[in-house]
Design a protein around this motif. Sequence first.
Motif, PDB file in Angstrom:
ATOM      1  N   ARG A   5       0.987  -1.271  -0.031  1.00  0.00           N
ATOM      2  CA  ARG A   5       0.354   0.065   0.079  1.00  0.00           C
ATOM      3  C   ARG A   5       0.890   1.236  -0.100  1.00  0.00           C
ATOM      4  O   ARG A   5       0.527   2.349  -0.701  1.00  0.00           O
ATOM      5  N   SER A   6       2.044   1.157   0.686  1.00  0.00           N
ATOM      6  CA  SER A   6       2.825   2.404   0.917  1.00  0.00           C
ATOM      7  C   SER A   6       3.392   2.748  -0.389  1.00  0.00           C
ATOM      8  O   SER A   6       3.401   3.951  -1.171  1.00  0.00           O
ATOM      9  N   ILE A   7       3.754   1.503  -0.982  1.00  0.00           N
ATOM     10  CA  ILE A   7       4.578   2.023  -2.485  1.00  0.00           C
ATOM     11  C   ILE A   7       3.662   2.444  -3.487  1.00  0.00           C
ATOM     12  O   ILE A   7       4.005   3.137  -4.381  1.00  0.00           O
ATOM     13  N   TRP A  44       1.897   6.480  -7.242  1.00  0.00           N
ATOM     14  CA  TRP A  44       1.027   7.093  -8.220  1.00  0.00           C
ATOM     15  C   TRP A  44       0.054   8.218  -7.575  1.00  0.00           C
ATOM     16  O   TRP A  44      -0.490   9.004  -8.454  1.00  0.00           O
ATOM     17  N   VAL A  45       0.174   8.300  -6.143  1.00  0.00           N
ATOM     18  CA  VAL A  45      -0.649   9.487  -5.814  1.00  0.00           C
ATOM     19  C   VAL A  45       0.238  10.628  -5.114  1.00  0.00           C
ATOM     20  O   VAL A  45       0.072  11.768  -5.649  1.00  0.00           O
ATOM     21  N   TYR A  46       1.295  10.440  -4.125  1.00  0.00           N
ATOM     22  CA  TYR A  46       2.105  11.246  -3.750  1.00  0.00           C
ATOM     23  C   TYR A  46       3.315  11.209  -3.694  1.00  0.00           C
ATOM     24  O   TYR A  46       4.144  10.504  -2.957  1.00  0.00           O
ATOM     25  N   PRO A  47       3.886  11.234  -5.184  1.00  0.00           N
ATOM     26  CA  PRO A  47       5.352  10.613  -5.480  1.00  0.00           C
ATOM     27  C   PRO A  47       6.425  11.514  -4.268  1.00  0.00           C
ATOM     28  O   PRO A  47       7.516  10.828  -4.273  1.00  0.00           O
ATOM     29  N   TRP A  48       6.089  12.810  -4.095  1.00  0.00           N
ATOM     30  CA  TRP A  48       7.155  13.569  -3.125  1.00  0.00           C
ATOM     31  C   TRP A  48       7.238  12.855  -1.922  1.00  0.00           C
ATOM     32  O   TRP A  48       8.258  13.455  -0.911  1.00  0.00           O
ATOM     33  N   LEU A  49       6.689  11.897  -1.516  1.00  0.00           N
ATOM     34  CA  LEU A  49       6.654  11.030  -0.208  1.00  0.00           C
ATOM     35  C   LEU A  49       7.494  10.154  -0.344  1.00  0.00           C
ATOM     36  O   LEU A  49       7.585   9.197   0.599  1.00  0.00           O
ATOM     37  N   ARG A  50       8.170   9.816  -1.383  1.00  0.00           N
ATOM     38  CA  ARG A  50       9.087   8.665  -1.775  1.00  0.00           C
ATOM     39  C   ARG A  50      10.101   8.437  -0.778  1.00  0.00           C
ATOM     40  O   ARG A  50      10.329   7.212  -0.402  1.00  0.00           O
ATOM     41  N   VAL A  51      10.603   9.708  -0.413  1.00  0.00           N
ATOM     42  CA  VAL A  51      11.983   9.481   0.424  1.00  0.00           C
ATOM     43  C   VAL A  51      11.720   9.196   1.730  1.00  0.00           C
ATOM     44  O   VAL A  51      12.071   8.110   2.373  1.00  0.00           O
ATOM     45  N   LEU A  52      10.454   9.470   2.397  1.00  0.00           N
ATOM     46  CA  LEU A  52      10.143   9.126   3.494  1.00  0.00           C
ATOM     47  C   LEU A  52       9.688   7.412   3.506  1.00  0.00           C
ATOM     48  O   LEU A  52      10.071   6.812   4.456  1.00  0.00           O
ATOM     49  N   CYS A  53       8.996   7.168   2.576  1.00  0.00           N
ATOM     50  CA  CYS A  53       8.561   5.891   2.520  1.00  0.00           C
ATOM     51  C   CYS A  53       9.688   4.818   2.208  1.00  0.00           C
ATOM     52  O   CYS A  53       9.753   3.950   2.979  1.00  0.00           O
ATOM     53  N   TYR A  54      10.886   5.117   1.518  1.00  0.00           N
ATOM     54  CA  TYR A  54      11.750   4.295   1.280  1.00  0.00           C
ATOM     55  C   TYR A  54      12.684   4.293   2.449  1.00  0.00           C
ATOM     56  O   TYR A  54      13.263   3.228   2.663  1.00  0.00           O
ATOM     57  N   ILE A  55      12.967   5.357   3.292  1.00  0.00           N
ATOM     58  CA  ILE A  55      13.838   5.333   4.499  1.00  0.00           C
ATOM     59  C   ILE A  55      13.041   4.502   5.244  1.00  0.00           C
ATOM     60  O   ILE A  55      13.899   3.908   6.049  1.00  0.00           O
ATOM     61  N   LEU A  92       4.586   8.338  10.794  1.00  0.00           N
ATOM     62  CA  LEU A  92       4.784   9.703   9.967  1.00  0.00           C
ATOM     63  C   LEU A  92       4.336   9.800   8.645  1.00  0.00           C
ATOM     64  O   LEU A  92       3.495  10.817   8.218  1.00  0.00           O
ATOM     65  N   LEU A  93       4.736   8.843   7.932  1.00  0.00           N
ATOM     66  CA  LEU A  93       4.069   8.974   6.488  1.00  0.00           C
ATOM     67  C   LEU A  93       2.601   8.697   6.530  1.00  0.00           C
ATOM     68  O   LEU A  93       2.080   9.362   5.571  1.00  0.00           O
ATOM     69  N   SER A  94       2.247   7.798   7.200  1.00  0.00           N
ATOM     70  CA  SER A  94       0.593   8.025   7.227  1.00  0.00           C
ATOM     71  C   SER A  94      -0.073   8.874   7.554  1.00  0.00           C
ATOM     72  O   SER A  94      -0.978   9.478   7.002  1.00  0.00           O
ATOM     73  N   LEU A  95       0.519   9.539   8.595  1.00  0.00           N
ATOM     74  CA  LEU A  95       0.098  11.057   8.985  1.00  0.00           C
ATOM     75  C   LEU A  95       0.179  11.922   7.634  1.00  0.00           C
ATOM     76  O   LEU A  95      -0.616  12.754   7.528  1.00  0.00           O
ATOM     77  N   GLN A  96       1.243  11.780   7.173  1.00  0.00           N
ATOM     78  CA  GLN A  96       1.563  12.888   6.042  1.00  0.00           C
ATOM     79  C   GLN A  96       0.620  12.677   4.963  1.00  0.00           C
ATOM     80  O   GLN A  96       0.112  13.822   4.302  1.00  0.00           O
ATOM     81  N   ILE A  97       0.182  11.375   4.454  1.00  0.00           N
ATOM     82  CA  ILE A  97      -0.631  11.074   3.747  1.00  0.00           C
ATOM     83  C   ILE A  97      -1.998  11.505   3.999  1.00  0.00           C
ATOM     84  O   ILE A  97      -2.635  12.287   2.981  1.00  0.00           O
ATOM     85  N   ARG A  98      -2.408  11.103   5.084  1.00  0.00           N
ATOM     86  CA  ARG A  98      -3.688  11.691   5.515  1.00  0.00           C
ATOM     87  C   ARG A  98      -3.695  12.955   5.742  1.00  0.00           C
ATOM     88  O   ARG A  98      -4.969  13.639   5.162  1.00  0.00           O
ATOM     89  N   SER A  99      -2.970  13.737   6.157  1.00  0.00           N
ATOM     90  CA  SER A  99      -3.108  15.337   6.284  1.00  0.00           C
ATOM     91  C   SER A  99      -3.094  15.978   5.123  1.00  0.00           C
ATOM     92  O   SER A  99      -3.801  16.997   5.089  1.00  0.00           O
ATOM     93  N   THR A 100      -2.508  15.413   4.199  1.00  0.00           N
ATOM     94  CA  THR A 100      -2.194  16.060   2.847  1.00  0.00           C
ATOM     95  C   THR A 100      -3.482  15.884   2.007  1.00  0.00           C
ATOM     96  O   THR A 100      -3.996  16.919   1.447  1.00  0.00           O
TER      97      THR A 100
END
Length: 267
Positions: free
Chosen positions: A159-161, A166-177, A233-241
Motif C-alpha cells: 500500500r505504501s509503495i 501513483w498518488v504522492y510521489p514527493w513522499l517517496r523519500v520518507l517511504c523508502y527510508i 509519520l508517513l501515514s499521517l503525512q498522507i492523511r493530512s495532505t
Amino acid sequence: MAPSIDRQGYWGRPTSTLDWCEENYVVSFYIAEYWNTVSNLIMILPPICGAIQTFRDGLETRYICSFLGLAAVGIGSWCFHMTLLYEMQLLDELPMIYSTCVFVYCLYECFKQENTINFFPIVLLLIFSVSVTLVYLHWKEPVFHQVMYGVLVACLVMRSIFIVTWVYPWLRVLCYISLGVFLLGFVLWNIDNVFCDSLRASRQSLPPGVGVVTQFHAWWHIFTGLGSYLHILLSLQIRSTYLKYRPNVKFLCGVWPTFHIEPQKKS
C-alpha cells in the motif's frame, strides 16, 4: 536461538518459547537480556510523545492509537526480554499483531472523508487478530506468529509503495527510508538467529564495549522501532495532505523527526 549456557537470575528459568542470542543475566541479575530490554526505549518514549502531539493537533484517534500501539509493543518487548517468561512473550508478540492492524487500517482508509469509520475493514482486522490470537495460544509455534506478522507488514509495504508511486510521489523519500530502516533491522534479526554461536564466541574475545555492538537483536528493536515510527509519520503525512491540512515534519534537536500540523493561514 541461544544455546542453553546462560546464568540464572531474578526471574528464574525461562518459560518462553524463545530465548534470543544475548547471554542471560550477564549485565544485571534482574534483567535477563539487558541490551534486548533497554533497546526498546526507542519504541516507548518517541511514540508516546507522538501520541501527545497528535492529540494536541486534533488529528483522528486512529493515529493516536497507532503511536500508542507501537509504545505497547515496546513495553511488552521490554517485559519479555527482562523476564523471558511466556506470559511476557505474549505481551510482546500479540500487540505486534494488534498495532500493525491499526497501521493497516490507517493506511488503507487514508483517502476517506474526515472522521469517517469504515466498519468492514475493522471487522476483517478484528477477525484476523482474534483468529491469530486463538491459534497462537493453542499452537505455541513462533514461526506462525512471525508469518502472520509478515503478512500484515507486506500489506503495509504494498500500500505504501502504491501511494508514493501513483498518488504522492514527493513522499517517496520518507517511504523508502522507513522501509529501508525496517528491512535493515530484519536482516540483523536473521543474522542474530543464524549466526548466534559465532556471535557469542566473538563476544568472549571482544572488549565489552565492542561486544555490545554485536547484539543484533537489540539493533532489530532500534531499527524496526524507528522504521515503524517513520511509517506512522508517513501515514499521517498522507492523511493530512489528503485533508488539505498543512503537515510539517520538524526535527527535535536537529535529529529526531516529529510531525506537526501548521495553523491554517488566515485569508
